[in-house]
Design an enzyme around this catalytic site. Structure first.
Site, PDB file in Angstrom:
ATOM      1  N   ASP A  60       0.851  -1.190   0.000  1.00 21.63           N
ATOM      2  CA  ASP A  60       0.000   0.000   0.000  1.00 21.63           C
ATOM      3  C   ASP A  60       0.885   1.236   0.000  1.00 21.63           C
ATOM      4  O   ASP A  60       2.003   1.207   0.544  1.00 21.63           O
ATOM      5  CB  ASP A  60      -0.909   0.003   1.235  1.00 21.63           C
ATOM      6  CG  ASP A  60      -2.139   0.880   1.060  1.00 21.63           C
ATOM      7  OD1 ASP A  60      -3.234   0.330   0.863  1.00 21.63           O
ATOM      8  OD2 ASP A  60      -1.996   2.121   1.101  1.00 21.63           O
ATOM      9  N   ASP A  86       4.642   2.883  -3.904  1.00 22.93           N
ATOM     10  CA  ASP A  86       3.824   3.497  -4.943  1.00 22.93           C
ATOM     11  C   ASP A  86       3.976   2.622  -6.180  1.00 22.93           C
ATOM     12  O   ASP A  86       5.016   2.624  -6.833  1.00 22.93           O
ATOM     13  CB  ASP A  86       4.301   4.918  -5.227  1.00 22.93           C
ATOM     14  CG  ASP A  86       3.484   5.619  -6.312  1.00 22.93           C
ATOM     15  OD1 ASP A  86       2.623   4.954  -6.943  1.00 22.93           O
ATOM     16  OD2 ASP A  86       3.705   6.819  -6.537  1.00 22.93           O
ATOM     17  N   TYR A 179     -11.623   6.832 -15.680  1.00 20.42           N
ATOM     18  CA  TYR A 179     -11.882   5.576 -14.975  1.00 20.42           C
ATOM     19  C   TYR A 179     -12.394   4.502 -15.933  1.00 20.42           C
ATOM     20  O   TYR A 179     -11.899   3.365 -15.943  1.00 20.42           O
ATOM     21  CB  TYR A 179     -12.897   5.807 -13.855  1.00 20.42           C
ATOM     22  CG  TYR A 179     -13.107   4.591 -12.974  1.00 20.42           C
ATOM     23  CD1 TYR A 179     -12.136   4.211 -12.058  1.00 20.42           C
ATOM     24  CD2 TYR A 179     -14.273   3.838 -13.064  1.00 20.42           C
ATOM     25  CE1 TYR A 179     -12.312   3.110 -11.250  1.00 20.42           C
ATOM     26  CE2 TYR A 179     -14.460   2.724 -12.264  1.00 20.42           C
ATOM     27  CZ  TYR A 179     -13.476   2.363 -11.352  1.00 20.42           C
ATOM     28  OH  TYR A 179     -13.655   1.256 -10.569  1.00 20.42           O
ATOM     29  N   THR A 214     -17.178   1.034   0.443  1.00 23.96           N
ATOM     30  CA  THR A 214     -15.932   1.508   1.030  1.00 23.96           C
ATOM     31  C   THR A 214     -15.911   3.026   0.943  1.00 23.96           C
ATOM     32  O   THR A 214     -16.807   3.645   0.374  1.00 23.96           O
ATOM     33  CB  THR A 214     -14.695   0.952   0.283  1.00 23.96           C
ATOM     34  OG1 THR A 214     -14.642   1.527  -1.028  1.00 23.96           O
ATOM     35  CG2 THR A 214     -14.749  -0.569   0.175  1.00 23.96           C
TER      36      THR A 214
END
Length: 271
Positions: A60, A86, A179, A214
């Site tokens: 992460d 990253d 996206y 989330t």
């Protein structure tokens, strides 16, 4: 097809699957790397893979949440390490995979989970920097990581690459070009990898969820999303994790190049 031919083919299937044994769900002795695993859906994937017996590398960009998830798994009796990285750093991929393989003893399962959602905009409002960032996260980073993982996956008895994609990679909604285009491109990458490496037994699949409950889904969108989904709610991270664990298991030994919808029936009504 003769009875003899059928019998010969049947003996080629994994015995654990033929017996439908719970052992086919287990992942002991396998190593998983999950990107974006510090929180949200990625955390759920990592926790369930660990609960099924895999050693898990929690990758992460946020070191604190990565470490918190790893400690949670360890406290529950599992095996995990945390790595802050990253994944869009092109030069990092080989070092990252090599570190995981050295510390955990190989690599069997690669889960491309990390992702972002930027503002939902049309073509004229699409920001160039955001577009490039999403292409980097959703296409370039998985490509580089998968390439770096190949030497280790080739040594695995059950190599798996799993993309956490989106239903909007299959049916775009006409907004958020960055996206939608990046997720559609990611599905193309998944299928291309599946075709190239099927002869080596490396199984590559994707999961295409709808909106996941989330922090990535803003509060103001939740009710509208629920109203549009036939089952009347958003999918929980643990439900996506169950699909990840299935595709990672011996139960999915005859599945590759597929996009598995986990979206409450959204695609049925064309969302």
């Amino acid at each position: 097809m003769t009875a003899a031919t059928q019998g010969a083919l049947a003996t080629q299937a994994p015995e654990a699957v033929l017996a439908l044994s719970p052992a086919a769900q287990r992942l002991e002795g396998r190593v998983a790397l999950v990107t974006g695993a510090g929180r949200g859906a990625g955390r759920a994937h990592a926790r369930l893979l660990a609960a099924r017996g895999a050693a898990v590398a929690i990758v992460d960009i946020d070191a604190d949440v990565a470490q918190a998830t790893a400690l949670e798994i360890i406290d529950a009796g599992g095996k995990a390490i945390a790595i802050a990285a990253d994944i869009t750093d092109r030069g990092l991929a080989e070092r990252l995979v090599a570190s995981v393989a050295e510390r955990l003893g190989g690599l069997d399962i690669l889960v491309h989970n990390a992702g972002l959602i930027y503002s939902m905009t049309g073509l004229e409002e699409t920001d160039d920097a955001n577009f490039d960032r999403l292409l980097s996260i959703n296409i370039r980073a998985p490509l580089f990581l998968t390439r770096a993982a190949l030497p280790h996956l080739r040594k695995s008895r059950a190599p798996r690459v799993i993309f956490i994609n989106s239903q909007w990679g299959q049916v775009p909604d006409g907004h958020s070009y960055a996206y939608m285009v990046s997720k559609a491109g990611q599905l193309g990458l998944m299928k291309t990898l599946a075709k190239e490496f099927v002869g080596e037994g490396i199984l590559v699949n994707a999961i295409t969820p709808g909106a996941i409950l989330t922090r990535m889904v803003p509060d103001e969108y939740i009710e509208a999303e629920k109203a549009a989904i036939p089952l009347g709610r958003l999918v929980h991270p643990e439900e996506i994790a169950a699909a990840v664990a299935f595709l990672a298991s011996d139960e999915a030994a005859f599945i590759t190049g597929q996009a598995l919808p986990v979206n409450g029936g959204a695609l049925v009504v064309g969302i």
